[in-house]
Design a protein around this motif. Structure first.
Motif, PDB file in Angstrom:
ATOM      1  N   PRO A 138       0.844  -1.190   0.000  1.00  0.00           N
ATOM      2  CA  PRO A 138       0.000   0.000   0.000  1.00  0.00           C
ATOM      3  C   PRO A 138       0.887   1.250   0.000  1.00  0.00           C
ATOM      4  O   PRO A 138       1.920   1.284   0.698  1.00  0.00           O
ATOM      5  N   ILE A 139       0.486   2.256  -0.792  1.00  0.00           N
ATOM      6  CA  ILE A 139       1.337   3.440  -0.990  1.00  0.00           C
ATOM      7  C   ILE A 139       1.730   4.065   0.346  1.00  0.00           C
ATOM      8  O   ILE A 139       2.885   4.437   0.561  1.00  0.00           O
TER       9      ILE A 139
ATOM     10  N   PHE B 131       2.058   2.734   3.371  1.00  0.00           N
ATOM     11  CA  PHE B 131       3.065   1.974   4.121  1.00  0.00           C
ATOM     12  C   PHE B 131       4.410   1.965   3.382  1.00  0.00           C
ATOM     13  O   PHE B 131       5.473   1.941   4.008  1.00  0.00           O
TER      14      PHE B 131
ATOM     15  N   GLY C 114       6.037   5.284   4.139  1.00  0.00           N
ATOM     16  CA  GLY C 114       6.435   5.301   5.545  1.00  0.00           C
ATOM     17  C   GLY C 114       7.646   4.410   5.795  1.00  0.00           C
ATOM     18  O   GLY C 114       8.594   4.816   6.483  1.00  0.00           O
ATOM     19  N   SER C 115       7.631   3.196   5.216  1.00  0.00           N
ATOM     20  CA  SER C 115       8.740   2.256   5.437  1.00  0.00           C
ATOM     21  C   SER C 115      10.040   2.807   4.889  1.00  0.00           C
ATOM     22  O   SER C 115      11.092   2.736   5.544  1.00  0.00           O
TER      23      SER C 115
END
Lengths: 449, 182
Positions: free
Chosen positions: A23-24, A26, A29-30
């Motif tokens: 998912p964009i 996550f 964020g990762s």
């Protein structure tokens, strides 16, 4: 390691994470957290959540769920169908009037709902069957609705513009006003093409009929009595009044954008309850749940995109990339062309939200340095992102059309939208030659920048 | 939802419990969203008609919408509603695609677990230090931080359950695959 090398690694890691199917939100964020761990002081990891919260806790950004609620309330009610029927009845005598009615209905509905897919779905579900019944070719009918739907992110109140205003630190009021002129320009171009194409198809149908072939539905006359036309108004006028009221509240200085969003959402819920009797929990639950789903998904992307941009800025990636672009010493228009090309390519894969928040720190400083008005650029960028909504491989509106008119092949839909993509390019060119189309209205109504 | 062979197991039971909690949070979030619209409308009405401006509506709206965004993140994940780029799905063979999806959920889980941990730390600090917002109304910041921490923790749990569901599905697939070849 140089800033530019870290930047290249950051870009590569982002592409890898995104294309893995994460998912964009996550994925962004990762990547941001990983780079914080390797390239930033250890203490920065302690502030990750605070950064995300502080960026998200903006009352302007948080107007987005309320604009989505307003759009969903109008979009999932029969308002789109009624609006379309009324405009069709009033415009049926105009040559190619059915196509014109569809474009105008899309524009009005887009301004009320603020969402491209919702506009496509609401107007298309009534408009496409009617156009096909009246002999319009499948691709043409699909193209009108797919392109008309894109006006949702250009005409105010547009969620895309709210994000651009935050990312580019520009006045939201100016941006909303600046979208009106180009929106009307696009409506004009789309209607002109609709009239031209409808007349061409009408002439072809006439030739076939006079040559002894089958009679196309194009050649049938439609008649609406004045009473029929007037009877259609009571269901439509309240929504047009809502649209006008929201604009007056916003530009009359009565309410901030977020208050306007709240007011609009509440009034939309009241209107669908009064006009369509949609007030029971079972009627409202799907509308409210879909608003929550869309808002949550968008706000998670926004929150993580802002964290992603913060890391880019801290590691001097955005500054280095911007300097690198400036260092290319491109002419003003070559720079604009290069940046718009990047936006088009990103639009093949990413939603407008991510494109704006991820690219703004890199592309806006060189554009500012080259002397471009960032409000004007916001409008041009929005039109280019609109093209991404109807352009293969992942143009969202193409798939909305396919779902409401499954018997039209994807190939027909794609060929049907291509003339409209060309018209959008024409609009971008006209905006480059005559920037006042966009900035004229805010310059006239708003004193200072 | 990806619960495949886990429906009768501990994973299945946990997923049903999380689904119920998600439904409750969705209902509360719907109320919060409508209430936010009412609060903002009230602020306009009191300012222009009653000439009594309010100073709490922005904080209240931000808190409620932050709560909506984080508390429903797990519900959206349970419906696979957080969008991603799925071009690889059409290119990779079935087994590679399953591995890719497992890896995607696993990395998402790790990121959300880290975010949850840091959110709880932030909540604890705000609570202990009595942190407030900078507005004149100055409500305590532990309120939105607690919703962020709780929402992200639930999202982490949802992702963990989806990872287990993938593992169970793959294990089930391998077992049936072995059976077929035998």
């Amino acid at each position: 390691m140089s800033d530019l090398t870290i930047g290249l690694l950051y870009g590569a890691a982002t592409l890898f994470a995104m294309f893995s199917g994460m998912p964009i939100a996550f994925a962004l964020g990762s990547v941001a957290v990983t780079f914080m761990y390797f390239f930033m002081p250890a203490s920065s990891l302690d502030t990750v959540t605070q950064n995300v919260y502080e960026e998200m806790a903006s009352i302007t950004l948080l107007s987005i769920p309320l604009f989505i609620l307003k759009g969903a309330a109008i979009g999932k009610s029969p308002a789109g169908r009624d609006l379309y029927a009324a405009i069709h009845a009033w415009l049926h005598k105009v040559p190619g009037g059915l196509g014109v009615a569809n474009v105008v209905a899309c524009a009005l509905f887009a301004a009320m709902a603020g969402s491209s897919p919702a506009t496509c779905s609401a107007i298309g579900s009534a408009g496409i069957p009617e156009m096909r019944k009246r002999g319009y070719s499948p691709g043409f009918a699909a193209g009108i609705i797919a392109a008309g739907g894109t006006l949702g992110i250009l005409l105010p109140p547009s969620i895309t513009m709210i994000l651009y205003a935050v990312a580019a630190e520009q006045s939201l009021g100016r941006l909303f006003l600046a979208g009106i002129g180009p929106g009307i320009l696009l409506v004009g171009l789309f209607t002109a093409y609709a009239v031209y194409r409808a007349r061409k198809e009408y002439a072809a149908a006439k030739v076939i009929y006079h040559g002894g072939g089958a009679k196309s539905a194009y050649l049938d006359d439609t008649v609406f009595t004045l009473r029929q036309k007037v009877d259609m108004l009571p269901r439509v006028l309240p929504f047009v009044i809502l649209l006008t009221g929201v604009m007056i509240a916003l530009y009359g200085g009565y309410a901030t954008p977020s208050e306007t969003a709240g007011l609009g959402a509440l009034l939309a819920l009241v209107l669908i309850a009064v006009v369509y009797r949609l007030w029971r929990p079972k009627d409202l639950a799907p509308i409210l749940a879909s608003s929550i789903r869309e808002s949550t998904m968008l706000l998670m992307i926004i929150g993580m995109s802002l964290l992603y941009s913060y890391v880019m800025s801290y590691l001097h990636i955005s500054q280095s990339a911007a300097q690198w672009v400036v260092g290319m010493h491109l002419s003003k228009w070559a720079l604009l062309g290069l940046i718009l090309l990047l936006v088009i390519v990103l639009g093949f894969f990413l939603p407008p939200v991510s494109i704006i928040l991820m690219t703004a720190p890199v592309i806006l400083p060189p554009l500012r340095e080259a002397g471009f008005d960032l409000v004007w650029f916001g409008i041009v960028m929005t039109i280019v992102m609109e093209m991404g909504l109807i352009h293969p491989p992942v143009g969202l509106n193409l798939f909305v059309i396919k779902s409401i008119a499954p018997d039209i092949s994807l190939r027909d839909v794609i060929w049907g939208v291509m003339p409209f993509v060309a018209l959008m390019l024409v609009a971008v060119l006209l905006l480059c030659i005559f920037p006042q189309i966009a900035v004229g209205l805010p310059d006239a109504f708003m004193a200072s920048r | 939802m990806d619960r495949a062979d886990g429906s009768g197991s501990l994973v299945g039971w946990a997923q049903r419990a999380v689904d119920k909690l998600n439904k409750l949070l969705l209902a509360l979030s719907i109320l919060a969203m409508v209430l936010t619209a009412c609060v903002l409308t009230y602020a306009v009405v009191t300012r222009y008609f009653l000439k009594t401006p309010t100073d709490w509506q922005d904080d209240a709206s931000v808190f409620m919408l932050i709560g909506v965004s984080f508390c429903c993140a797990a519900y959206v994940q349970s419906t696979r509603g957080h969008i991603g780029i799925e071009v690889l799905a059409a290119i990779l063979p079935g087994w590679a695609n399953r591995l890719r999806l497992l890896a995607v959920d696993l990395v998402s889980f790790l990121f959300c677990a880290f975010f949850s941990w840091k959110s709880w730390t932030l909540f604890y600090e705000a609570l202990m230090e009595g942190q407030t917002t900078n507005s004149t109304f100055a409500p305590p910041l532990w309120i939105p931080y607690s919703m962020m921490a709780f929402g992200m923790s639930l999202l982490t749990l949802q992702l963990l359950l989806q990872v287990f569901a993938w593992l169970l599905q793959m294990k089930g697939g391998n077992r049936s695959g072995t059976g077929a070849s035998a």
